[in-house]
Structures are given as structure tokens and as C-alpha cells.
Scaffold this motif. Sequence first.
Motif, short mmCIF file in Angstrom:
data_model
loop_
_atom_site.label_atom_id
_atom_site.label_comp_id
_atom_site.label_asym_id
_atom_site.label_seq_id
_atom_site.Cartn_x
_atom_site.Cartn_y
_atom_site.Cartn_z
N ASP A 45 6.58 -7.37 1.56
CA ASP A 45 5.38 -8.18 1.40
C ASP A 45 5.42 -9.28 2.47
OD1 ASP A 45 3.34 -9.85 0.64
OD2 ASP A 45 4.16 -10.34 -1.32
N SER B 283 5.16 -6.73 -8.19
CA SER B 283 5.45 -5.43 -7.56
C SER B 283 5.88 -4.43 -8.62
CB SER B 283 6.56 -5.59 -6.50
OG SER B 283 6.13 -6.40 -5.44
N TYR C 69 6.46 -3.79 7.29
CA TYR C 69 5.79 -5.00 6.82
C TYR C 69 4.35 -4.69 6.40
CZ TYR C 69 9.69 -7.91 8.31
OH TYR C 69 10.93 -8.50 8.42
N ASP D 273 -1.54 -8.53 3.44
CA ASP D 273 -2.66 -8.55 2.49
C ASP D 273 -3.97 -8.25 3.19
OD1 ASP D 273 -1.56 -9.25 -0.08
OD2 ASP D 273 -1.13 -11.23 0.74
N GLU E 248 -4.32 -5.92 -2.02
CA GLU E 248 -3.06 -6.59 -2.29
C GLU E 248 -1.87 -5.90 -1.59
OE1 GLU E 248 -3.57 -9.43 -3.59
OE2 GLU E 248 -3.62 -9.36 -5.77
N ALA E 249 -1.07 -6.68 -0.89
CA ALA E 249 0.09 -6.13 -0.19
C ALA E 249 1.10 -5.54 -1.17
CB ALA E 249 0.76 -7.21 0.65
N GLU E 250 1.33 -6.23 -2.31
CA GLU E 250 2.30 -5.71 -3.28
C GLU E 250 1.89 -4.36 -3.83
OE1 GLU E 250 0.94 -8.85 -3.62
OE2 GLU E 250 2.43 -10.24 -4.46
N SER F 36 9.90 -8.33 -2.15
CA SER F 36 8.98 -9.46 -2.30
C SER F 36 9.66 -10.49 -3.18
CB SER F 36 7.66 -9.00 -2.91
OG SER F 36 6.76 -10.09 -3.06
N CYS G 102 2.62 -1.80 -1.13
CA CYS G 102 4.07 -1.59 -1.08
C CYS G 102 4.52 -0.66 -2.20
CB CYS G 102 4.81 -2.93 -1.20
SG CYS G 102 4.73 -4.00 0.24
#
Length: 383
Positions: free
Chosen positions: A34, A183, A84, A87, A159-161, A178, A164
Motif C-alpha cells: 500500500d 487489508s 507498489y 490509491d 482503494e489500494a488495499e 500495509s 492489493c
Amino acid sequence: MGIKGLTKLLADNAPKAMKEQKFETYFGRKVAIDASMSIYQFLIVVGRIGTETLTNEAGEVTSHLQGMFTRTIRLLEAGLKPVYVFDGKPPDLKKQELAKRYSKRVDATEDLTEALETGNKEEIEKFSKRTVKVTKQHNDDCKKLLRLMGVPVIEAPSEAEAQCAALCKSGKVYAVASEDMDSLTFGAPRFLRHLMDPSSRKVPVMEFEVSKVLEELNLTMDQFIDLCILCGCDYCESIRGIGGQTALKLIRQHGSIENILENINKERYQIPDDWPYEEARRLFKEPSVYADDEQLEIKWTAPDEEGLITFLVNENGFNSDRITKAIEKIKAAKNKSSQGRLESFFKPVVSTSVPVKRKETTEKAEKETVNKRSKAGGAKKKK
């Protein structure tokens, strides 16, 4: 914020689901990180004393670049393969939480002004951290840096999480890294905390396995998501008066938020008006993520040496000798990580061990047969 109090709740009720690990444990592993959370840590910790931060000659903050560059090299040197994830557009349901964060930064800015006037160092340190915000420029700087380092970057649709977690569930990465515990709520099979912690090299990585979390808590994934919503998440308010332990007790007793709402003492526990828990649940179960391989190009390449020197030294005032040495570290680390994990070296041995053993047994049997025939021939001659 992530999920409020989830780390302590798991430590108390699902200790077997979490374990301390060393960096070296993840040699050869692909890990989705994240990015925004990491940048936030670097802005707070790296080179910061009070309100002072690392800057270039133009006065632009470079703490995020220093932190991202140094920490990523450490990961590469440990044999990890970081991916990586940044967001994208936040869900509409998160706007209220983002508004709260903005309000808190405004309040912290006022408190910081007072602390500076009185010269209270502890207050200055505390409130200066609360004013930190990761900007688009910070993100763009780090994306450029990582690409120049030859490290893959993914820009999530939301959302990045969540992205991921999707990468981990599909087997494209081994784990998610993160600091926000949501997550796990997004269903990441393996989740790592403190992998990007810039404050100390001695902080161990904390690994969580969602399957063990569910087993230890004796919950289904749907019930775990409801538990997290009750604890407090970024998408909606929680029920006032219900903390982690009470939420776990209620979920075990009633099985879902709907059943809890039917049986809860509404005089004791205050349920928010128009509580959007169903939409929050949907965002955790069906988040906006990329699944197509064309949108998820995950490839590690050699560093762009000239580009790194131009960006870090010429444009941001980093020391030329240090960057040159760092580039050599990146190249050496990537050669090291390309060797693969240790267990991969044993695969050929396992597959050929049986034939080798059969060959040895066959040769031994043939020798015994020859010896028997030789003895039999000698006996006949004596007769």
C-alpha cells in the motif's frame, strides 16, 4: 484509520493467526505494498524534527523520496520483489471519513500555531504530525522514482488495499503489506505489518493469515466483515457503545449485523441514523479492482541509472556519490532476487530421487545375480 482496534482484538482472541517474522523470511516473495500508507509514514518519520523536513534547494519536501528510495532498496537487498499499489478514486461512502480527516488537520494546524508560539517541543512534535497529508505530488514523485528503480507500480481504480488483496487472492503476489488492518477485511490471504516501517531496522514484520483468523475466531468471512464494520471502518460510523470485544460477542451470538439490530438494546446502544452498513459490506466484498492481466503489468526491470541521477541528484539535491552507490545496490539486489527461493532448488532433486534409487537397486541386483552365477559355475566345475 483501517479497522479500529482490530490488531488488539486479534492478539487477544486469535493469537495463533499472527506471528513475528524477519525480512529474510520473504526472500524471493512478491509482495503488494500500500504505497500511500508508506508515503505517509515517510513524511512523518524520515528526517523530521518538529516542523522541519527534508527539502531540496527549491524548498520542496523530499522526505517521501528519501524514505521510499531507502526502504525499497532494503526490501530488494533482502530478496523481496515489491509491487507498489497507489490509491485511485475513493468510494463515495468514504467522503465523510475524508472530511473528518480534513477537519482534524485544520484543528491540528491551529494547535500547532499555538505550540510554536509557546515553544512547547512535545506539542510541536505531536501536532506537526497531525497536519501531514499525502498529496498528488507526493504520489507522482514516488511513482516516478519507483519506475526509474525498475520496480512495478499499479494505479488502483479505487482503494489500494482492495487492489492489493485482489492481487494476493489471485496468486499474483504472496502477501499484502500495509499498516491499515482492512487489508484483511478485503480478504487478503496473508497480510504483513511493519514491512515498510522506517523508524527502526529492528522492528519485526508481523504476519497475519486470514484463514487462521477465521479459524481462531470461529467466524465465516462474511461474519468477519460484519465484525470489522461493527469495530469501526472508513466507510461508516460504528454503533456507539460497541467496542471490539462486544462486537465479537454479538457476532458470535447473532451471526450478522441484521440479527444484532433486531435483538440489540437500542436504549443502551445508539445506532446511527441511516446507517449504511450494507453498502460498507458490499465495498469490502465486491470492491472496485483490476483483474485483467493487461491492466496489471507486474515486471521488475533494471534501474534507469541516468534517469535516477537526473531525478534525485539534479532535480532534488540528493548526494551524487550516495545515489551512485545506491544504484549499484539495486543492481546487485535484483541479481540476487532473481535466483529464486531456496525451496525451488530442491524440486529437481525430489523429482529425480526415485529414479536414482531404482538405478542403484537395479545395479546391486545385477551384481548379486552375476555373483550367484559365478558361484554356480565354479561348483559345477568341481564336480
